[in-house]
Motif scaffolding. Structure first.
Motif, PDB file in Angstrom:
ATOM      1  N   PHE A   1       0.930  -1.131   0.014  1.00  0.00           N
ATOM      2  CA  PHE A   1      -0.040   0.077   0.028  1.00  0.00           C
ATOM      3  C   PHE A   1       0.654   1.276  -0.047  1.00  0.00           C
ATOM      4  N   LEU A   2       2.191   1.261   0.710  1.00  0.00           N
ATOM      5  CA  LEU A   2       3.029   2.278   0.625  1.00  0.00           C
ATOM      6  C   LEU A   2       3.243   2.555  -0.812  1.00  0.00           C
ATOM      7  N   GLU A   3       3.734   1.444  -1.537  1.00  0.00           N
ATOM      8  CA  GLU A   3       4.094   1.307  -3.080  1.00  0.00           C
ATOM      9  C   GLU A   3       2.912   1.972  -3.947  1.00  0.00           C
ATOM     10  N   LEU A   4       1.867   1.246  -3.601  1.00  0.00           N
ATOM     11  CA  LEU A   4       0.747   1.844  -4.366  1.00  0.00           C
ATOM     12  C   LEU A   4       0.478   3.297  -4.097  1.00  0.00           C
ATOM     13  N   LYS A   5       0.462   3.914  -2.962  1.00  0.00           N
ATOM     14  CA  LYS A   5       0.354   5.276  -2.574  1.00  0.00           C
ATOM     15  C   LYS A   5       1.222   5.917  -3.387  1.00  0.00           C
ATOM     16  N   ALA A   6       2.593   5.628  -3.365  1.00  0.00           N
ATOM     17  CA  ALA A   6       3.743   6.278  -4.368  1.00  0.00           C
ATOM     18  C   ALA A   6       3.355   6.488  -5.698  1.00  0.00           C
ATOM     19  N   ALA A   7       2.971   5.315  -6.272  1.00  0.00           N
ATOM     20  CA  ALA A   7       2.657   5.332  -7.562  1.00  0.00           C
ATOM     21  C   ALA A   7       1.584   6.214  -8.013  1.00  0.00           C
ATOM     22  N   VAL A   8       0.458   6.241  -7.185  1.00  0.00           N
ATOM     23  CA  VAL A   8      -0.498   7.071  -7.421  1.00  0.00           C
ATOM     24  C   VAL A   8      -0.149   8.338  -7.147  1.00  0.00           C
ATOM     25  N   MET A   9       0.676   8.857  -6.292  1.00  0.00           N
ATOM     26  CA  MET A   9       0.817  10.089  -6.194  1.00  0.00           C
ATOM     27  C   MET A   9       1.878  10.635  -7.415  1.00  0.00           C
ATOM     28  N   GLY A  10       2.660   9.574  -7.876  1.00  0.00           N
ATOM     29  CA  GLY A  10       3.501  10.116  -8.881  1.00  0.00           C
ATOM     30  C   GLY A  10       2.720   9.936 -10.235  1.00  0.00           C
ATOM     31  N   HIS A  11       1.516   9.718 -10.407  1.00  0.00           N
ATOM     32  CA  HIS A  11       0.873   9.562 -11.590  1.00  0.00           C
ATOM     33  C   HIS A  11       1.233   8.527 -12.471  1.00  0.00           C
ATOM     34  N   ASP A  12       1.954   7.536 -11.932  1.00  0.00           N
ATOM     35  CA  ASP A  12       2.338   6.633 -13.158  1.00  0.00           C
ATOM     36  C   ASP A  12       1.369   5.643 -13.233  1.00  0.00           C
ATOM     37  N   ARG A  13       0.678   5.504 -14.188  1.00  0.00           N
ATOM     38  CA  ARG A  13      -0.320   4.388 -14.501  1.00  0.00           C
ATOM     39  C   ARG A  13      -0.004   2.975 -14.482  1.00  0.00           C
ATOM     40  N   ALA A  14       1.009   2.888 -15.179  1.00  0.00           N
ATOM     41  CA  ALA A  14       1.815   1.394 -15.290  1.00  0.00           C
ATOM     42  C   ALA A  14       2.005   0.801 -13.982  1.00  0.00           C
ATOM     43  N   ALA A  15       2.682   1.880 -13.137  1.00  0.00           N
ATOM     44  CA  ALA A  15       3.275   1.166 -11.747  1.00  0.00           C
ATOM     45  C   ALA A  15       1.930   1.180 -10.844  1.00  0.00           C
ATOM     46  N   ILE A  16       1.034   1.936 -10.893  1.00  0.00           N
ATOM     47  CA  ILE A  16      -0.343   1.935 -10.411  1.00  0.00           C
ATOM     48  C   ILE A  16      -0.931   0.411 -10.440  1.00  0.00           C
ATOM     49  N   ILE A  17      -1.186   0.066 -11.647  1.00  0.00           N
ATOM     50  CA  ILE A  17      -1.727  -0.969 -11.979  1.00  0.00           C
ATOM     51  C   ILE A  17      -1.007  -2.351 -11.594  1.00  0.00           C
ATOM     52  N   THR A  18       0.383  -2.261 -11.706  1.00  0.00           N
ATOM     53  CA  THR A  18       1.331  -3.171 -11.402  1.00  0.00           C
ATOM     54  C   THR A  18       1.304  -3.544  -9.830  1.00  0.00           C
ATOM     55  N   GLU A  19       1.221  -2.450  -9.068  1.00  0.00           N
ATOM     56  CA  GLU A  19       0.928  -2.597  -7.441  1.00  0.00           C
ATOM     57  C   GLU A  19      -0.271  -3.109  -7.167  1.00  0.00           C
ATOM     58  N   VAL A  20      -1.284  -2.818  -7.868  1.00  0.00           N
ATOM     59  CA  VAL A  20      -2.716  -3.211  -7.581  1.00  0.00           C
ATOM     60  C   VAL A  20      -2.714  -4.757  -7.762  1.00  0.00           C
ATOM     61  N   GLU A  21      -2.072  -5.140  -8.967  1.00  0.00           N
ATOM     62  CA  GLU A  21      -2.055  -6.419  -9.180  1.00  0.00           C
ATOM     63  C   GLU A  21      -1.311  -7.242  -8.161  1.00  0.00           C
ATOM     64  N   ARG A  22      -0.167  -6.812  -7.867  1.00  0.00           N
ATOM     65  CA  ARG A  22       0.737  -7.423  -6.764  1.00  0.00           C
ATOM     66  C   ARG A  22      -0.097  -7.559  -5.305  1.00  0.00           C
ATOM     67  N   GLY A  23      -0.746  -6.561  -5.264  1.00  0.00           N
ATOM     68  CA  GLY A  23      -1.664  -7.053  -3.981  1.00  0.00           C
ATOM     69  C   GLY A  23      -2.703  -7.771  -3.750  1.00  0.00           C
ATOM     70  N   GLU A  24      -3.232  -7.881  -5.142  1.00  0.00           N
ATOM     71  CA  GLU A  24      -4.376  -8.998  -5.315  1.00  0.00           C
ATOM     72  C   GLU A  24      -3.747 -10.157  -5.368  1.00  0.00           C
ATOM     73  N   ASP A  25      -2.458 -10.380  -5.784  1.00  0.00           N
ATOM     74  CA  ASP A  25      -1.783 -11.697  -5.627  1.00  0.00           C
ATOM     75  C   ASP A  25      -1.712 -11.989  -4.104  1.00  0.00           C
ATOM     76  N   GLU A  26      -1.236 -11.129  -3.231  1.00  0.00           N
ATOM     77  CA  GLU A  26      -1.063 -11.515  -1.908  1.00  0.00           C
ATOM     78  C   GLU A  26      -2.621 -11.799  -1.237  1.00  0.00           C
ATOM     79  N   CYS A  27      -3.735 -11.244  -1.727  1.00  0.00           N
ATOM     80  CA  CYS A  27      -4.923 -11.788  -1.161  1.00  0.00           C
ATOM     81  C   CYS A  27      -5.126 -13.239  -1.544  1.00  0.00           C
ATOM     82  N   ILE A  28      -4.982 -13.313  -2.722  1.00  0.00           N
ATOM     83  CA  ILE A  28      -5.304 -14.422  -3.133  1.00  0.00           C
ATOM     84  C   ILE A  28      -4.140 -15.650  -2.592  1.00  0.00           C
ATOM     85  N   ARG A  29      -3.233 -15.406  -2.292  1.00  0.00           N
ATOM     86  CA  ARG A  29      -2.306 -16.266  -1.402  1.00  0.00           C
ATOM     87  C   ARG A  29      -2.962 -16.714  -0.079  1.00  0.00           C
TER      88      ARG A  29
END
Length: 147
Positions: free
Chosen positions: A79-107
């Motif tokens: 969530f820290l990395e997601l927030k940084a990506a959102v604040m940096g307005h890096d769309r690809a990084a935001i999506i990558t971080e969300v996907e990574r977080g979903e992977d952890e939920c799935i695990r």
């Protein structure tokens, strides 16, 4: 499986899903792109509903439902990395971080489903897992079209 183990397993799920709920809520507040803001608001609402359902299941088992997230370890870093990506307005990084977080939920959901939970609880947890997988696949699809 004893009730206290069922409660502990469900509370583990509550914590990670509450982390997800809060992370999406914050990401929606910080996102500039209207489509991402809408997506994150939708995901936050879905995760809030999942948390409430898990809390209800814990209460039905006679346990005390967890009311907060973990904000520890991998979930906190996500969530820290997601927030940084959102604040940096890096769309690809935001999506990558969300996907990574979903992977952890799935695990964590996979771990819960590997236990001998009562069938009605297993059915609910499996439904949640299906929803989270759909959302993760949605992120993967978005990442595939990001330029």
């Amino acid at each position: 499986m004893e009730k206290n183990e069922i409660v502990d397993t469900l509370n583990d799920l509550i914590r990670i899903v509450e982390d997800s709920h809060e992370g999406y809520r914050q990401a929606a507040e910080s996102a500039d792109a209207d489509d991402l803001k809408a997506l994150f608001n939708d995901l936050a609402a879905q995760r809030g509903a999942i948390v409430r359902e898990l809390q209800r299941l814990v209460a039905e088992q006679g346990g005390a439902p967890d009311m907060g997230g973990t904000m520890l370890g991998g979930a906190h870093r996500f969530f820290l990395e997601l927030k940084a990506a959102v604040m940096g307005h890096d769309r690809a990084a935001i999506i990558t971080e969300v996907e990574r977080g979903e992977d952890e939920c799935i695990r964590l959901y996979d771990v819960a489903l590997s236990k001998d939970l009562p069938l009605p609880i297993t059915a609910v947890v499996a439904q949640h897992l299906d929803r989270i997988r759909v959302d993760r696949d949605r992120m993967a699809a978005l990442r595939g079209v990001v330029v």
